[in-house]
Enzyme design. Structure first.
Site, PDB file in Angstrom:
ATOM      1  N   GLY A 134       0.881  -1.222  -0.104  1.00 48.55           N
ATOM      2  CA  GLY A 134       0.101  -0.121   0.006  1.00 48.55           C
ATOM      3  C   GLY A 134       0.890   1.255   0.023  1.00 48.55           C
ATOM      4  O   GLY A 134       1.768   1.442  -0.815  1.00 48.55           O
ATOM      5  N   THR A 183       1.659   5.299  -0.330  1.00 54.43           N
ATOM      6  CA  THR A 183       1.298   6.259  -1.378  1.00 54.43           C
ATOM      7  C   THR A 183       1.613   5.662  -2.788  1.00 54.43           C
ATOM      8  O   THR A 183       1.109   5.841  -3.690  1.00 54.43           O
ATOM      9  CB  THR A 183       2.615   7.324  -1.341  1.00 54.43           C
ATOM     10  OG1 THR A 183       2.209   8.037   0.014  1.00 54.43           O
ATOM     11  CG2 THR A 183       2.114   8.713  -2.295  1.00 54.43           C
ATOM     12  N   ALA A 184       2.813   4.849  -2.878  1.00 53.79           N
ATOM     13  CA  ALA A 184       3.290   4.391  -4.201  1.00 53.79           C
ATOM     14  C   ALA A 184       2.127   3.332  -4.492  1.00 53.79           C
ATOM     15  O   ALA A 184       1.634   3.059  -5.468  1.00 53.79           O
ATOM     16  CB  ALA A 184       4.521   3.532  -4.091  1.00 53.79           C
ATOM     17  N   GLU A 189       7.460  10.661   0.371  1.00 49.71           N
ATOM     18  CA  GLU A 189       7.001  10.837  -0.861  1.00 49.71           C
ATOM     19  C   GLU A 189       5.594  11.516  -1.307  1.00 49.71           C
ATOM     20  O   GLU A 189       5.505  11.985  -2.415  1.00 49.71           O
ATOM     21  CB  GLU A 189       7.378   9.490  -1.608  1.00 49.71           C
ATOM     22  CG  GLU A 189       6.261   8.619  -1.424  1.00 49.71           C
ATOM     23  CD  GLU A 189       6.528   7.675  -0.017  1.00 49.71           C
ATOM     24  OE1 GLU A 189       5.778   6.544  -0.336  1.00 49.71           O
ATOM     25  OE2 GLU A 189       7.256   7.832   0.320  1.00 49.71           O
ATOM     26  N   LYS A 241       2.620  20.602   4.133  1.00 40.75           N
ATOM     27  CA  LYS A 241       4.259  20.520   4.320  1.00 40.75           C
ATOM     28  C   LYS A 241       4.787  21.487   3.055  1.00 40.75           C
ATOM     29  O   LYS A 241       4.000  21.616   2.214  1.00 40.75           O
ATOM     30  CB  LYS A 241       4.876  19.366   3.963  1.00 40.75           C
ATOM     31  CG  LYS A 241       4.663  18.271   5.036  1.00 40.75           C
ATOM     32  CD  LYS A 241       5.280  16.897   4.581  1.00 40.75           C
ATOM     33  CE  LYS A 241       4.721  15.879   5.662  1.00 40.75           C
ATOM     34  NZ  LYS A 241       5.620  14.691   5.242  1.00 40.75           N
TER      35      LYS A 241
END
Length: 117
Positions: free
Chosen positions: A8, A10-11, A44, A77
C-alpha cells in the site's frame, strides 16, 4: 484484467488510482497491504508529483486537495529537512514544488529563510 498491487502506502495506492483512472472500466484493481507493518513515513506523498496527481495533471479527473487533506487528517508541508543524507552529519532543507502557494512571494521568502536553519 484483474490486477493486484502488492504494498500500500503512497506508491501502491497511487498505482491503483492511476490504473483505474487511465483505463476506466477495463481493470479490476486490488491493493494488498500489511496490517502488521507500520507506515514507513518516507515523505514521498508530499512531493510536487503527488499534488500534480491530485490536481489532475495525469488524468482528466482531479481530487479537491482541501477535501482530501481534511478527510485524511493530512499535514501541510512546505519542505523536507534531510539530516545526515550523505552520511557526513550535514543537513539541508529542500522546498516542495507543486504547493498551492508555490508561486506566491511569501512562500519564496519563507522557504528561503527556513533553508538557512
Amino acid at each position: 484484467m484483474n490486477i493486484t498491487v502488492v504494498g500500500g502506502g503512497t506508491a501502491g495506492w497511487l498505482a491503483a488510482y492511476m490504473l483505474l483512472k487511465s483505463h476506466p472500466g477495463l481493470h479490476s484493481v486490488t491493493v494488498v497491504e500489511s496490517t502488521s507493518i507500520g507506515i514507513i513515513g518516507a515523505g514521498e506523498g508530499s512531493t510536487g508529483f503527488f499534488t500534480d496527481v491530485l490536481n489532475g495533471h495525469y488524468s482528466k479527473d482531479f481530487i479537491n486537495i482541501n477535501e482530501f487533506a481534511s478527510a485524511c487528517d493530512a499535514t501541510n508541508k512546505i519542505g523536507i529537512k534531510f539530516r545526515n543524507w550523505s552520511g557526513d552529519g550535514q543537513e539541508f532543507f529542500s522546498p516542495l514544488d507543486g504547493s498551492p502557494t508555490a508561486g506566491v512571494i511569501n512562500d519564496f521568502i519563507f522557504k528561503y529563510v527556513l533553508s538557512k536553519y
